[in-house]
Design a protein around this motif. Structure first.
Motif, PDB file in Angstrom:
ATOM      1  N   ILE A  31       4.165  38.752  27.731  1.00 22.79           N
ATOM      2  CA  ILE A  31       2.903  38.550  28.444  1.00 22.79           C
ATOM      3  C   ILE A  31       2.905  37.200  29.159  1.00 22.79           C
ATOM      4  N   ASP A  32       3.368  36.178  28.454  1.00 24.33           N
ATOM      5  CA  ASP A  32       3.403  34.834  29.029  1.00 24.33           C
ATOM      6  C   ASP A  32       4.362  34.762  30.216  1.00 24.33           C
ATOM      7  N   ARG A  33       5.507  35.442  30.109  1.00 26.26           N
ATOM      8  CA  ARG A  33       6.503  35.420  31.181  1.00 26.26           C
ATOM      9  C   ARG A  33       5.941  36.005  32.468  1.00 26.26           C
ATOM     10  N   LEU A  34       5.074  37.007  32.343  1.00 30.04           N
ATOM     11  CA  LEU A  34       4.505  37.645  33.525  1.00 30.04           C
ATOM     12  C   LEU A  34       3.279  36.907  34.059  1.00 30.04           C
ATOM     13  N   GLY A  35       2.896  35.821  33.405  1.00 31.79           N
ATOM     14  CA  GLY A  35       1.780  35.016  33.886  1.00 31.79           C
ATOM     15  C   GLY A  35       0.424  35.680  33.732  1.00 31.79           C
ATOM     16  N   ALA A  36       0.249  36.481  32.679  1.00 28.59           N
ATOM     17  CA  ALA A  36      -1.015  37.186  32.471  1.00 28.59           C
ATOM     18  C   ALA A  36      -2.106  36.223  32.021  1.00 28.59           C
ATOM     19  N   THR A  37      -3.340  36.526  32.390  1.00 25.69           N
ATOM     20  CA  THR A  37      -4.484  35.746  31.942  1.00 25.69           C
ATOM     21  C   THR A  37      -4.811  36.112  30.492  1.00 25.69           C
ATOM     22  N   GLU A  38      -5.738  35.366  29.894  1.00 26.33           N
ATOM     23  CA  GLU A  38      -6.128  35.660  28.514  1.00 26.33           C
ATOM     24  C   GLU A  38      -6.745  37.048  28.410  1.00 26.33           C
ATOM     25  N   ALA A  39      -7.565  37.425  29.403  1.00 27.53           N
ATOM     26  CA  ALA A  39      -8.177  38.752  29.396  1.00 27.53           C
ATOM     27  C   ALA A  39      -7.123  39.846  29.502  1.00 27.53           C
ATOM     28  N   GLN A  40      -6.126  39.610  30.338  1.00 28.05           N
ATOM     29  CA  GLN A  40      -5.042  40.588  30.481  1.00 28.05           C
ATOM     30  C   GLN A  40      -4.194  40.666  29.219  1.00 28.05           C
ATOM     31  N   ALA A  41      -3.984  39.520  28.556  1.00 30.15           N
ATOM     32  CA  ALA A  41      -3.233  39.509  27.300  1.00 30.15           C
ATOM     33  C   ALA A  41      -3.970  40.306  26.229  1.00 30.15           C
ATOM     34  N   ASN A  42      -5.294  40.120  26.136  1.00 30.82           N
ATOM     35  CA  ASN A  42      -6.080  40.887  25.178  1.00 30.82           C
ATOM     36  C   ASN A  42      -6.037  42.382  25.497  1.00 30.82           C
ATOM     37  N   SER A  43      -6.003  42.703  26.792  1.00 31.69           N
ATOM     38  CA  SER A  43      -5.914  44.092  27.208  1.00 31.69           C
ATOM     39  C   SER A  43      -4.596  44.708  26.751  1.00 31.69           C
ATOM     40  N   TRP A  44      -3.507  43.948  26.871  1.00 27.33           N
ATOM     41  CA  TRP A  44      -2.211  44.434  26.390  1.00 27.33           C
ATOM     42  C   TRP A  44      -2.291  44.807  24.915  1.00 27.33           C
ATOM     43  N   MET A  45      -2.826  43.900  24.103  1.00 22.03           N
ATOM     44  CA  MET A  45      -2.873  44.151  22.668  1.00 22.03           C
ATOM     45  C   MET A  45      -3.803  45.325  22.349  1.00 22.03           C
ATOM     46  N   LEU A  46      -4.871  45.485  23.139  1.00 23.57           N
ATOM     47  CA  LEU A  46      -5.790  46.607  22.943  1.00 23.57           C
ATOM     48  C   LEU A  46      -5.086  47.937  23.193  1.00 23.57           C
ATOM     49  N   VAL A  47      -4.491  48.089  24.367  1.00 20.91           N
ATOM     50  CA  VAL A  47      -3.940  49.402  24.728  1.00 20.91           C
ATOM     51  C   VAL A  47      -2.646  49.698  23.974  1.00 20.91           C
ATOM     52  N   LEU A  48      -1.889  48.672  23.614  1.00 17.82           N
ATOM     53  CA  LEU A  48      -0.689  48.926  22.822  1.00 17.82           C
ATOM     54  C   LEU A  48      -1.068  49.477  21.447  1.00 17.82           C
ATOM     55  N   GLY A  49      -2.075  48.879  20.806  1.00 17.43           N
ATOM     56  CA  GLY A  49      -2.512  49.370  19.504  1.00 17.43           C
ATOM     57  C   GLY A  49      -3.126  50.750  19.587  1.00 17.43           C
TER      58      GLY A  49
END
Length: 381
Positions: A31-49
């Motif tokens: 997530i950090d490598r792609l330069g995602a924002t905090e909201a986008q990072a939380n979205s990743w963890m939401l949809v992955l789970g």
């Protein structure tokens, strides 16, 4: 009488615990490598789970087998290495990978390919994967010998007097020691629910080939192939094409929100496919159902649950995972070495897998199977 057993709940919880704590740091790096924002990072963890949970529920309920899914850990490592792609460009590559997964599942060729692999080599590959994870218990001994000693002693006692509840009691014993020694005293958990954040994909041919295609290859070779071997090692014969199609569809739907790639699970699946989850193989699918439920809860709780996983001592996680996988490691090794004519090929497969090496961006399981097949062909008359 309850329609489920405590062992189903425990196996599902341990599978989610191991799944998150073993590789969530790699997800954060990606997530950090792609330069995602905090909201986008939380979205990743939401949809992955949620994606892992719903796909696991769907496959386990319909197949009546503990068919677990997972995020692509080698895929996350590939993203974390960096390709220079922006988040929208990477999202386009994720969609490309999802389409390839769907085509693979619908085509049915992976089913035929998996059946060409002898059971001895498939079991050797699975043993190598689980072995490399199981030996990490000794890292825990060096870092926290008292905690690991208490957990191992509890495990031995429970295996003798109450084997059905061994892993549950071991986990509680570990948590109790951490709590008594003040391990949770300074823990601060953020209380918030994650929300999805849509990213408009961009399709750049160079990124599709440079990221999307390698993501597909490592997901198939390093994740789906071991996932099939895990199920078959415990006597389950899933409809592989259908399962891969389901993971591809979930990847396609959730990629714009951060669900970069889903696949069949191997290590976490082994926790639910073995006898510790249920003595009766016909009802082990219920462990898969609880795994799916816990994955959905973890995804919805977002940062709160992730923070809880991250404050657990590494020694506790390594120990509970190793003990939960002990039976599967022994069964796989035994099955791999039973046939004397394939013993050397199985050993080569096991050692190559356990080494964890990679070549041309593809993980050890794929190459281990290839080496094992070459040895088997060379030695057979």
């Amino acid at each position: 009488m309850l329609p489920f057993k405590l062992s189903h709940v425990v196996a599902g919880f341990i599978a989610v615990l191991v799944g998150y704590t073993s590789s969530v740091a790699i997800i954060f790096q990606a997530i950090d490598r792609l330069g995602a924002t905090e909201a986008q990072a939380n979205s990743w963890m939401l949809v992955l789970g949620v994606g892992m949970g719903l796909s696991t529920l769907l496959l386990s309920l319909t197949a009546r087998m503990p068919v677990l899914t997972a995020w692509s850990t080698p895929g996350a490592a590939l993203i974390a290495l960096g390709t220079g792609a922006t988040l929208p460009e990477a999202t386009g590559a994720f969609l490309f990978c999802a389409v390839l997964l769907i085509v693979t599942g619908l085509g049915g060729w992976f089913d035929r390919l998996a059946r060409l692999v002898p059971d001895s080599l498939a079991n050797a590959m699975l043993a190598g994967i689980l072995f490399s994870f199981g030996i990490k218990i000794f890292d825990g001994i060096s870092s926290n010998p008292v905690l690991v000693g208490i957990m191992v002693a509890t495990y031995l006692a429970m295996r003798r007097y109450g084997p059905r509840y061994a892993i549950a009691v071991v986990f509680l014993a570990g948590l109790g020691h951490v709590a008594v020694t003040g391990g949770f005293a300074d823990a601060a958990l953020p209380l918030s629910l994650a929300r999805p954040s849509f990213v408009m994909p961009e399709f750049q041919p160079a990124v599709l080939i440079g990221l999307g295609l390698p993501l597909y290859l490592v997901t198939m070779s390093s994740q789906n192939m071991p996932g099939v071997a895990t199920l078959r090692a415990d006597g389950f014969e899933p409809r592989i094409g259908r399962a891969i199609t389901v993971t591809g569809i979930f990847s396609l739907l959730l990629a714009p929100f951060g669900g970069y790639a889903f696949n069949l699970a191997a290590i976490t699946a082994a926790i639910c496919t073995g006898p510790d989850a249920d003595e009766d193989p016909r009802t082990r699918w219920k462990a898969g159902v609880f795994t799916g439920i816990f994955y959905v809860i973890v995804g919805l709780m977002g940062a709160t649950v992730i923070g809880l996983f991250l404050i657990l001592p590494q020694a506790l996680v390594l120990t509970i995972a190793a003990l939960a996988l002990l039976g599967s490691i022994g069964n796989s090794l035994s099955a791999a070495l039973t046939d004397k004519t394939d013993r050397e090929a199985a050993l080569v497969t096991f050692m190559a897998t356990a080494s964890g090496f990679g070549l041309m961006g593809i993980g050890a399981p794929f190459w281990a199977l290839l080496f094992g097949l070459i040895v088997r062909f060379a030695l057979r008359r």
